[in-house]
Motif scaffolding. Structure first.
Motif, PDB file in Angstrom:
ATOM      1  N   ASP A  86       0.828  -1.210   0.000  1.00  0.00           N
ATOM      2  CA  ASP A  86       0.000   0.000   0.000  1.00  0.00           C
ATOM      3  C   ASP A  86       0.861   1.258   0.000  1.00  0.00           C
ATOM      4  O   ASP A  86       0.586   2.217  -0.745  1.00  0.00           O
ATOM      5  CB  ASP A  86      -0.928   0.006   1.220  1.00  0.00           C
ATOM      6  CG  ASP A  86      -2.051  -1.011   1.092  1.00  0.00           C
ATOM      7  OD1 ASP A  86      -2.372  -1.399  -0.048  1.00  0.00           O
ATOM      8  OD2 ASP A  86      -2.597  -1.430   2.130  1.00  0.00           O
ATOM      9  N   ALA A  87       1.908   1.274   0.834  1.00  0.00           N
ATOM     10  CA  ALA A  87       2.779   2.453   0.885  1.00  0.00           C
ATOM     11  C   ALA A  87       3.551   2.624  -0.414  1.00  0.00           C
ATOM     12  O   ALA A  87       3.725   3.750  -0.906  1.00  0.00           O
ATOM     13  CB  ALA A  87       3.745   2.341   2.068  1.00  0.00           C
ATOM     14  N   GLY A  90       1.149   4.080  -2.883  1.00  0.00           N
ATOM     15  CA  GLY A  90       0.865   5.473  -2.560  1.00  0.00           C
ATOM     16  C   GLY A  90       1.982   6.407  -2.974  1.00  0.00           C
ATOM     17  O   GLY A  90       1.739   7.477  -3.548  1.00  0.00           O
ATOM     18  N   ASP A 359       0.584  13.025   3.137  1.00  0.00           N
ATOM     19  CA  ASP A 359       0.167  11.813   3.843  1.00  0.00           C
ATOM     20  C   ASP A 359      -0.075  10.703   2.834  1.00  0.00           C
ATOM     21  O   ASP A 359      -0.738  10.907   1.809  1.00  0.00           O
ATOM     22  CB  ASP A 359      -1.122  12.059   4.642  1.00  0.00           C
ATOM     23  CG  ASP A 359      -0.900  12.953   5.851  1.00  0.00           C
ATOM     24  OD1 ASP A 359       0.254  13.015   6.328  1.00  0.00           O
ATOM     25  OD2 ASP A 359      -1.863  13.596   6.307  1.00  0.00           O
ATOM     26  N   LYS A 361      -1.430   6.695   2.375  1.00  0.00           N
ATOM     27  CA  LYS A 361      -2.186   5.620   2.996  1.00  0.00           C
ATOM     28  C   LYS A 361      -1.367   4.329   2.988  1.00  0.00           C
ATOM     29  O   LYS A 361      -0.810   3.946   1.967  1.00  0.00           O
ATOM     30  CB  LYS A 361      -3.512   5.407   2.262  1.00  0.00           C
ATOM     31  CG  LYS A 361      -4.522   6.532   2.446  1.00  0.00           C
ATOM     32  CD  LYS A 361      -4.926   6.665   3.913  1.00  0.00           C
ATOM     33  CE  LYS A 361      -5.970   7.766   4.101  1.00  0.00           C
ATOM     34  NZ  LYS A 361      -6.300   7.948   5.543  1.00  0.00           N
ATOM     35  N   ASP A 362      -1.330   3.699   4.149  1.00  0.00           N
ATOM     36  CA  ASP A 362      -0.642   2.407   4.272  1.00  0.00           C
ATOM     37  C   ASP A 362      -1.581   1.458   5.005  1.00  0.00           C
ATOM     38  O   ASP A 362      -1.505   1.312   6.223  1.00  0.00           O
ATOM     39  CB  ASP A 362       0.675   2.577   5.025  1.00  0.00           C
ATOM     40  CG  ASP A 362       1.447   1.271   5.152  1.00  0.00           C
ATOM     41  OD1 ASP A 362       1.250   0.393   4.295  1.00  0.00           O
ATOM     42  OD2 ASP A 362       2.230   1.125   6.105  1.00  0.00           O
ATOM     43  N   GLY A 364      -4.578   0.482   6.961  1.00  0.00           N
ATOM     44  CA  GLY A 364      -5.436   1.264   7.850  1.00  0.00           C
ATOM     45  C   GLY A 364      -4.707   2.415   8.516  1.00  0.00           C
ATOM     46  O   GLY A 364      -5.300   3.131   9.334  1.00  0.00           O
ATOM     47  N   LYS A 365      -3.449   2.625   8.193  1.00  0.00           N
ATOM     48  CA  LYS A 365      -2.658   3.683   8.803  1.00  0.00           C
ATOM     49  C   LYS A 365      -2.433   4.824   7.819  1.00  0.00           C
ATOM     50  O   LYS A 365      -2.622   4.680   6.615  1.00  0.00           O
ATOM     51  CB  LYS A 365      -1.308   3.140   9.278  1.00  0.00           C
ATOM     52  CG  LYS A 365      -1.399   2.009  10.289  1.00  0.00           C
ATOM     53  CD  LYS A 365      -0.008   1.501  10.640  1.00  0.00           C
ATOM     54  CE  LYS A 365      -0.073   0.346  11.624  1.00  0.00           C
ATOM     55  NZ  LYS A 365       1.280  -0.182  11.946  1.00  0.00           N
ATOM     56  N   THR A 366      -1.998   5.942   8.373  1.00  0.00           N
ATOM     57  CA  THR A 366      -1.595   7.080   7.546  1.00  0.00           C
ATOM     58  C   THR A 366      -0.114   7.329   7.781  1.00  0.00           C
ATOM     59  O   THR A 366       0.319   7.502   8.928  1.00  0.00           O
ATOM     60  CB  THR A 366      -2.397   8.336   7.892  1.00  0.00           C
ATOM     61  OG1 THR A 366      -3.775   8.098   7.615  1.00  0.00           O
ATOM     62  CG2 THR A 366      -1.918   9.528   7.064  1.00  0.00           C
TER      63      THR A 366
END
Length: 492
Positions: A86-87, A90, A359, A361-362, A364-366
């Motif tokens: 995810d990171a 992003g 910011d 998104k990773d 459920g984290k930011t």
């Protein structure tokens, strides 16, 4: 006396308790911090020595301790390392004006061109003039216009290795690739006797990119000779008669009055981008196939069948080996083997510099990235996700084979896969790279039975590939070469 001893013990107990509270508070703060910060004993210097001397090993150790996203300090710079899918997505798809790749490009300029005053002109030449040409000419739709001579160039060079008692696996794979790729991009006038100088320079590239202060003088002299040969090639250019893409390059340089001292390093940078990762991928592909006799046999059987059924014979394959015919279900296992090799070999693939806060998104984290921080993309964490890739640390030759092969790298759909980049910075030469590796593998395995030296008459299940270098950048580098025997097969 006794009371004084008790007092000392009480004070000691209080100090231990206070220390425990402080450590607990620090640890709880550290746990709640995202991304977690890599602990270092040295202020300002931070983890700089680890990055300079063992970047790939150091990142792997940090991932094991801190997870797939972490922050470290190196030489006064805050560096965020992203390994989660995810990171990585992003960062790759973020606005390039916010997360800029300029620093990555300038690192390559510095490594390959010692005159820093030329860097802005080189960057403008590549980014504004050369990249748009490469985007068009290396696209999947138009790649076939460039590639007809490639298979013949590779075959002619490979024939020279036949009959020798033993040969370097690295050279027997990379020299035909070097000659073939340079031939289709730069034309028949390009000096192909530059292989040794180029690979001497390429071998020093990880040290140069990590800014180690003791570069090899032979590699610097090799760079100077390469630039001199490229300059001669450009000075003798005739856009009216040059081959294919070479004519476009030479016409472009003259049209924009780009001086030779800028044009020559620009060509050298294109060569570096063209070869630096591909040559490692082709080495590991063969090293892992040699270590897995059943996989090698299956790939060879697929190649023999495809040549027989799709082309009729080997000579027809050489004449008609265009990208469309190679991107077919007939080579599904070979395609899978290449993608699997890229998955296992990819390490740090890019560096970004944050021009402003952003910011990412990773899951459920930011992930907060602050202005001035560097971001390093390392796909190893995503590629070694055991939930997505069972036996993630193993070479599984059929991992990307699908029941319905659709070509165009579609075999990676549904997997976190970043070996060829993503977003705006997806590799411009990705179709050419896979085509090159496929053609070379087909010709090599059609011409020769390959046996590691000292391992008997056939590939042995006990044979193991060499270890990878902890200094690897981009793709993992072997720490030593492999010697092989090439026994000719009857295909010509």
């Amino acid at each position: 006396m006794t009371s004084s001893v008790i007092s000392v013990l009480q004070i000691s107990a209080v100090l231990v308790g206070l220390t425990a509270m402080v450590v607990s508070r620090i640890m709880s703060t550290r746990v709640s911090t995202y991304p977690p910060k890599v602990v270092s004993l040295f202020p300002w210097v931070g983890s700089a020595f680890n990055l300079v001397f063992t970047p790939s090993t150091f990142f792997a150790l940090c991932q094991a301790q801190y997870g797939p996203v972490f922050k470290l300090l190196a030489g006064g710079r805050n560096i965020v390392v992203v390994m989660s899918s995810d990171a990585l997505s992003g960062v790759a798809f973020a606005d390039h004006r916010v997360l800029s790749s300029h620093i990555q490009h300038y690192d390559h300029f510095r490594a390959l061109c010692s005159d820093s005053s030329l860097h802005p002109k080189i960057y403008d030449t590549i980014a504004q003039k050369i990249f748009p040409v490469l985007d068009r000419r290396l696209s999947k739709r138009t790649l076939g216009e460039l590639t007809p001579p490639f298979a013949q160039l590779v075959l002619d060079k490979l024939k020279l290795f036949s009959g020798r008692p033993e040969v370097s696996l690295t050279r027997s794979l990379t020299e035909p690739l070097y000659v073939g790729a340079n031939g289709v991009l730069f034309g028949s006038r390009f000096p192909q006797d530059t292989y040794e100088d180029f690979f001497m320079l390429l071998k020093s590239l990880p040290k140069r990119l990590c800014r180690r202060p003791f570069w090899s003088f032979p590699s610097s002299r090799a760079r100077d000779r390469l630039l001199q040969r490229i300059s001669g090639y450009l000075e003798g250019a005739n856009p009216a008669t040059d081959d294919k893409l070479a004519s476009t390059f030479t016409a472009l340089f003259r049209e924009h009055d780009i001086p030779i001292e800028v044009a020559a390093p620009s060509v050298l940078l294109i060569m570096s981008s063209l070869h630096q990762n591909t040559v490692n991928v082709i080495f590991w592909l063969f090293a892992w196939l040699l270590a897995d006799p059943s996989a090698l046999s299956a790939v060879r059987s697929e190649i023999d069948k495809a040549i027989r059924e799709d082309f009729g014979n080997f000579q027809t394959f050489i004449a008609e080996a265009n990208p469309d015919k190679l991107d077919s279900p007939s080579f599904a296992l070979l395609n899978s083997a290449i993608l699997e090799t890229m998955r296992l070999t990819s390490v740090q693939t890019g560096v970004r510099l944050a021009a402003s806060d952003i910011d990412i998104k990773d899951g459920g984290k930011t992930l907060p990235i602050l202005k001035g921080e560097y971001v390093v993309l390392d796909p190893r964490g995503a590629h070694m996700d055991k939930n997505m890739y069972p036996n993630c640390d193993k070479f599984v030759v059929s991992r990307f084979v699908e029941s319905e092969y659709r070509g165009d790298l579609a075999a990676t759909v549904g997997y976190p896969y970043f070996a060829l980049g993503a977003g705006k910075h997806v590799c411009k030469g990705r179709f050419l790279a896979i085509y090159e590796i496929k053609v070379l593998a087909v010709i090599y395995l059609s011409l020769f039975d390959v046996t590691p030296v000292g391992r008997g008459e056939g590939p042995s299940s006990t044979w193991e590939p060499p270890k990878s270098s902890p200094q690897s950048v981009g793709t993992i580098h072997p720490i030593e070469d492999v010697l092989v025997r090439l026994r000719p097969r009857s295909v010509l």
